[in-house]
Structure formats: C-alpha cells, structure tokens
Design a protein around this motif. Structure first.
Motif, mmCIF file in Angstrom:
data_model
loop_
_atom_site.group_PDB
_atom_site.id
_atom_site.type_symbol
_atom_site.label_atom_id
_atom_site.label_comp_id
_atom_site.label_asym_id
_atom_site.label_seq_id
_atom_site.Cartn_x
_atom_site.Cartn_y
_atom_site.Cartn_z
ATOM 1 N N ARG A 50 9.083 5.268 -0.520
ATOM 2 C CA ARG A 50 7.788 3.912 -0.430
ATOM 3 C C ARG A 50 7.473 3.443 0.946
ATOM 4 O O ARG A 50 6.459 3.388 0.692
ATOM 5 N N LEU A 51 7.704 4.579 2.100
ATOM 6 C CA LEU A 51 7.651 3.847 3.752
ATOM 7 C C LEU A 51 6.565 4.518 3.756
ATOM 8 O O LEU A 51 7.472 6.096 4.120
ATOM 9 N N ILE A 52 5.668 4.445 4.250
ATOM 10 C CA ILE A 52 4.468 5.784 4.863
ATOM 11 C C ILE A 52 3.788 5.099 5.128
ATOM 12 O O ILE A 52 3.145 4.037 5.974
ATOM 13 N N LEU A 84 1.469 0.947 9.044
ATOM 14 C CA LEU A 84 2.861 1.446 8.633
ATOM 15 C C LEU A 84 2.727 0.422 6.703
ATOM 16 O O LEU A 84 2.545 -0.243 7.224
ATOM 17 N N ARG A 85 2.998 1.563 5.366
ATOM 18 C CA ARG A 85 3.189 0.653 4.678
ATOM 19 C C ARG A 85 4.189 1.061 3.442
ATOM 20 O O ARG A 85 4.606 1.595 3.693
ATOM 21 N N TYR A 86 4.067 -0.256 2.912
ATOM 22 C CA TYR A 86 5.281 0.019 2.066
ATOM 23 C C TYR A 86 5.227 -0.346 0.267
ATOM 24 O O TYR A 86 3.702 -1.146 0.242
ATOM 25 N N GLU A 87 4.746 0.992 -0.064
ATOM 26 C CA GLU A 87 4.213 0.418 -1.921
ATOM 27 C C GLU A 87 5.652 0.035 -2.815
ATOM 28 O O GLU A 87 6.697 0.084 -2.425
ATOM 29 N N LEU A 88 5.046 -1.136 -3.262
ATOM 30 C CA LEU A 88 5.868 -1.380 -3.995
ATOM 31 C C LEU A 88 6.248 -1.139 -5.455
ATOM 32 O O LEU A 88 5.549 -0.062 -5.612
ATOM 33 N N SER A 89 7.539 -1.453 -6.235
ATOM 34 C CA SER A 89 7.493 -0.519 -7.592
ATOM 35 C C SER A 89 6.328 0.233 -8.448
ATOM 36 O O SER A 89 6.498 0.792 -8.313
ATOM 37 N N ASN A 90 5.822 -0.493 -8.675
ATOM 38 C CA ASN A 90 4.364 0.370 -9.213
ATOM 39 C C ASN A 90 3.421 1.131 -8.118
ATOM 40 O O ASN A 90 2.461 1.915 -8.663
ATOM 41 N N ARG A 129 -2.943 -2.681 1.035
ATOM 42 C CA ARG A 129 -3.638 -2.083 -0.307
ATOM 43 C C ARG A 129 -3.091 -2.530 -1.994
ATOM 44 O O ARG A 129 -2.249 -2.086 -1.954
ATOM 45 N N PHE A 130 -4.509 -1.558 -2.496
ATOM 46 C CA PHE A 130 -4.230 -2.055 -3.604
ATOM 47 C C PHE A 130 -5.788 -1.044 -4.560
ATOM 48 O O PHE A 130 -6.298 -0.541 -4.088
ATOM 49 N N TRP A 131 -4.632 -0.865 -6.053
ATOM 50 C CA TRP A 131 -6.237 0.150 -6.311
ATOM 51 C C TRP A 131 -5.413 -0.269 -8.567
ATOM 52 O O TRP A 131 -4.079 -0.640 -8.719
#
Length: 132
Positions: A50-52, A84-90, A129-131
């Motif tokens: 999840r960490l990119i 540096l981004r962290y993608e949450l559960s979805n 960041r969202f989509w």
C-alpha cells in the motif's frame, strides 16, 4: 503577468512503456507558429502493498522564443518530483506527500531573470489521489 492569450492545437500520447514506466508526451502548435513538446515519465515503486514511492520527471522544449510568455527556444523547463502515497483499504483513495523541484534553462531562464523571477523553485506538495 500580462501574457497575450492564444489558441493551441494539442496532440498527445499516453501509455505504459517497458518496465512499467508511465509516459505522456504532448505536442502543441500555437496560432502564431510556436510549437512546444512536453514529455513526462513516472514510475511507481511499491515499498509495501500500500505504500508507493512515485518519482517523476517532466521536460518542456520550445521551437522559438516567445517573450510574451517568458519562454525561450530549446529546453525550457525541467521538473522533477517525488511523491509518497499510502493507498487505503479500497485503493481508490490515497493521501500523499512529496517534493517537486523545477528549473528553467537557456533563453527561458534569461527571460525569467529579466523579469526579476527566479530560475529554480522547490515546493512541498500534499494531497489526496482518488478515482471512481
């Protein structure tokens, strides 16, 4: 800044290059005969699931001087950044932090100096960041 407005025709491509580099290139043709090429390359490095970490580089080339836009011919601008981004559960929602450094070159730098502007700029960035 008192820049003259004009219309541009843009043609671009975007895709995934070998080794999963994301590329984007756009060619512009101005109504006064100017042309510009803008190219960007970025890569996503997975530190965990999840960490990119996302480095990117953007280049801008101009065909001729355009003092009204503070743009010179040749390589005009390079921008490099790291996010540096962290993608949450979805994974559709990811907060990020980063830094971007921009520098202008050649005649473009000369135009900036003549207007009392700097030729380098570093910014801290943060966002989501969202989509959907």
């Amino acid at each position: 800044l008192g820049h003259d407005q004009q219309d541009w025709l843009a043609l671009g491509v975007q895709g995934l290059a070998p080794y999963k580099f994301e590329i984007q290139a756009t060619a512009y043709l101005g109504e006064r005969g100017q042309s510009m090429l803008q190219a960007e390359v970025e890569y996503e490095l997975l530190l965990t699931n999840r960490l990119i970490l996302q480095p990117l580089v953007e280049l801008q080339f101009n065909s001729k001087d355009d003092p009204s836009r503070h743009v010179g011919s040749g390589l005009g601008k390079v921008e490099a950044g790291l996010r540096l981004r962290y993608e949450l559960s979805n994974r559709r929602f990811a907060p990020y932090v980063g830094v971007t450094h921009e520098r202008v070159f050649g005649r473009t730098a000369d135009f900036h100096r003549a207007q009392g502007e700097g030729v380098r700029d570093t910014r801290l960035v943060a966002g989501i960041r969202f989509w959907f």
